[in-house]
Design an enzyme around this catalytic site. Structure first.
Site: not given
Length: 735
Positions: A44, A113, A174, A356
């Protein structure tokens, strides 16, 4: 037998980098043609990159996309192959997210779309409009320079399909794969056999199965060939697009691409039998019946054949077993690939991590180590682009290149243990051991002198010197002393990231990595502008529970055995003095366990619970284990500190998106940052519910609940959301 070779791809696009994007598109088309494919689909918005965001509002963005398409058309790339190419298109002053179908240097059709993605991380309605006219195709006037190349003035624009002489084809984009009234239903009933889906779908832990199942179910219900293409990589933001291009036929996946990769271009092809689609559909009586009174869909006729004539030796591609990564592997590979893209595209020379020796920073270190392993592996497999990037970043000379992940880590990864008098020998030794296993350039830097200098300055200004709680100080003094240490580490980290390359006669700068997790962000259990403030954070959207599972996995599979000790150690900030009768622990400080935090986070975000509905939900889930008043105390405690600390999310380091309950403030979880932390109305309603439940006398500890409480057994009911919070810390605690 109608045989059609089709190709789909994963492309590592970069928003607004048209040179990179165009090069990848061209390469994917060339590879598809070399494989003999007659159809190629790309991701896309592949010409611009999906993540352009408000750049889509600029006329330049659409204009540059047309310029790139002109380059493709004039270069003969679409000769003999139908290409679906994603780009923004402006039609009558309205911007659409489109697939442009090209064949033989002409545009066959432009398909906008019709269902836009507008939840979670997606904001397509901000930039695009959905196409709502389904009755007919309309004429689109091509830009003049495109017309000169194609010899076309107008092309069909809208919702419809393409009818070739031997196959019919259409697209979904999509989001349309997941909608209730998906376009493919009417299209299949109109005889469309091949569906191409151009996607811009991002990674989220445990999400891939939803995508694969949707494609399987789509072709299982209607029959057909489904071609799915996706971006892959970091295209400039918090998301990692996780590829996994694939091809499905009649409910079976016949080809699957990688989910995580350092490659810029990956092309997947398959030989599919279209007669098998027709046969499959004809065997389903309900399909035949619905097709007989279908809603007609407009189409474009193209007098061209895409299928290959049958020859001996041509065998349709058979089903494959779908590859799913474990969540621990997703945490290893997704953020690793995201970090590599960020590193090479930012032109930085490496990373610096305050290490750490705890679970969070050790997880980040392991992810960087995994990245180095992936880079060396891809170089061994012949990826010249990865090799070139690694040589540039690592500043290799005279033809040298990375051959060992530890040697590569030494060049591009600094780790720094910034200890104080409150630090333990255990965390110091674990940090050193892990750094040696990964190969990082490790420094042990005591910062007590800096802390002392600041406290002396404060004492000269005010006449007072704060004390820790264990030494008789107040909570205010105790918190202030902890924050001084934390913020010094942030300042020192950035100073070293900018100057250490200079110290070692190297060019460039290093990116500072953060290591706060999603649960700490949700609770606000971090110091504003401490080491949670960095350039980027690969674990900011990963839960503590998932990180601990990752550490166990990485100790074995990444061969960093020291991570087993890290995982076994109780989480502690080590910002307060250690005494014989006192050792600072995260869960005691927070007043809740990390397991509880994960539950609160999922209920708040995924199930959209406010304080009252969360209380009601947890009363049900923890029935027989905690009384209503105990549940109420826990819920109030969580929401109190969530509200107090919400402001910290507004400045939190950009983090890799991985979790569905992330409190990330940029776009995923949009909330105010000034709350009435007393929640007077909501908490009053909870109190009323507690009184009613106590009055009714219906809250009876069940035998099963009592057994769970005694044994500390975690409940798996409610989709893994129920947890017996036995032995959790005092809800009145916290900072």
């Amino acid at each position: 037998m109608r045989l059609l070779r089709v190709a789909t791809c994963n492309l590592n696009q970069w928003a607004m980098d048209f040179d990179t994007n165009l090069r990848n598109v061209k390469e994917s088309i060339a590879r598809a043609k070399a494989a003999g494919a007659a159809v190629r689909v790309g991701p896309e918005l592949e010409l611009t990159g999906y993540g352009c965001e408000d750049h889509f509002l600029e006329q330049d963005t659409a204009a540059h996309a047309w310029e790139c398409l002109k380059d493709i058309l004039s270069g003969g790339y679409t000769d003999g192959i139908l290409c679906s190419i994603g780009m923004p298109v402006i039609f009558k002053s309205v911007r659409y997210n489109c697939q442009v179908f090209c064949l033989n240097s002409k545009i066959v059709m432009i398909r906008p779309k019709i269902s836009l993605a507008n939840d979670g991380n997606y904001r397509e309605f901000r930039w695009f409009s959905a196409w709502t006219f389904k009755d007919a195709l309309v004429d689109f006037q091509l830009p003049l320079d495109i017309s000169e190349v194609t010899s076309q003035d107008t092309v069909p624009f809208g919702y419809g399909f393409i009818q070739f002489l031997d196959v019919s084809l259409a697209s979904e984009t999509c989001e349309e794969l997941f909608t209730a009234n998906a376009p493919r239903i009417d299209l299949a009933l109109n005889g469309v056999e091949v569906f191409v889906n151009a996607s811009g779908s991002h990674h989220q832990l445990r999400k891939l199965s939803l995508r694969i199942d949707s494609m399987r179910n789509a072709t299982l219900a209607c029959g057909g060939v489904y071609m799915y293409a996706n971006q892959q990589g970091c295209d400039g933001g918090r998301l990692y697009y996780d590829g996994c291009c694939c091809i499905a036929v009649n409910g079976d996946v016949v080809a699957q691409g990688s989910q995580f990769s350092l490659k810029d271009v990956e092309v997947l092809d398959a030989l599919v039998d279209l007669d098998a689609v027709s046969s499959y559909r004809a065997s389903v009586s309900s399909f035949r019946e619905q097709a007989s009174h279908r809603t007609k869909v407009p189409f474009v006729k193209v007098p061209y054949k895409l299928c290959k004539p049958f020859q001996s030796g041509m065998v349709p591609t058979g089903p494959v077993e779908v590859m799913y990564h474990r969540p621990e592997e997703e945490i290893a590979f997704g953020p690793s690939c995201w970090l590599w893209d960020y590193l090479r595209r930012s032109r930085a020379s490496g990373f610096l991590l305050p290490l750490s020796g705890g679970a969070d920073s050790s997880s980040v270190a392991a992810i960087v180590g995994c990245m180095c392993q992936l880079v060396v592996k891809d170089i061994e497999n012949g990826d010249e682009q990865v090799k070139a990037d690694a040589m540039r970043i690592g500043q290799y000379k005279d033809g040298e290149f990375p051959k060992d992940s530890r040697e590569l880590a030494k060049r591009l990864f600094y780790t720094v243990y910034m200890g104080t008098e409150n630090s333990s020998e255990g965390t110091r030794s674990r940090a050193k051991m892990l750094a040696e296993e990964i190969g990082s350039f490790h420094l042990d830097v005591p910062i007590d002198s800096i802390v002392s200098a600041l406290l002396s300055l404060f004492e000269r200004l005010t006449g007072k010197r704060p004390r820790y709680k264990v030494d008789g100080g107040s909570n205010t003094e105790n918190l202030g002393l902890q924050n001084i240490q934390a913020r010094i580490r942030m300042v020192l980290a950035f100073m070293m990231a900018s100057l250490m390359p200079w110290v070692h006669n190297k060019s460039g700068f290093y990116l500072v990595l953060g290591s706060s997790n999603v649960d700490e962000g949700l609770r606000g259990y971090l110091t504003k502008y401490d080491c949670s403030s960095a350039d980027i954070n690969p674990i900011g959207s990963v839960s503590k529970q998932d990180l601990r599972a990752f550490l166990r996995w990485a100790a074995v599979h990444l061969h960093y055995s020291s991570l087993a000790e890290v995982e076994a150690a109780p989480p502690t900030a080590e910002l307060e003095p250690i005494r014989a009768d006192y050792n600072q622990l995260d869960e005691v400080d927070m007043g809740m366990t990390y397991e509880e935090l994960s539950i609160y986070g999922r209920l708040r975000k995924i199930f959209r619970c406010g304080p009252v509905s969360m209380f009601q939900n947890l009363c049900h889930r923890w029935c027989g284990t905690l009384s209503p008043s105990e549940v109420a105390d826990k819920v109030k405690h969580f929401f109190k500190y969530y509200a107090i600390n919400r402001h910290k999310m507004t400045v939190l380091t950009p983090s890799y998106h991985a979790e569905s309950y992330s409190p990330e403030d940029n776009r995923f979880d949009l909330r105010q940052f000034l709350y009435n932390a007393r929640w007077p109305y909501q908490f009053r309603k909870i109190d009323e519910l507690v009184q009613d439940m106590d009055k009714d006398g219906k809250w009876v500890n069940s035998t099963e609940g009592e057994l769970r409480r005694r044994k500390g057994v975690r409940s798996a009911e409610g989709g893994g959301m129920g947890v017996v919070a036995v032995g959790s810390a005092n809800p009145s605690a916290g900072s």
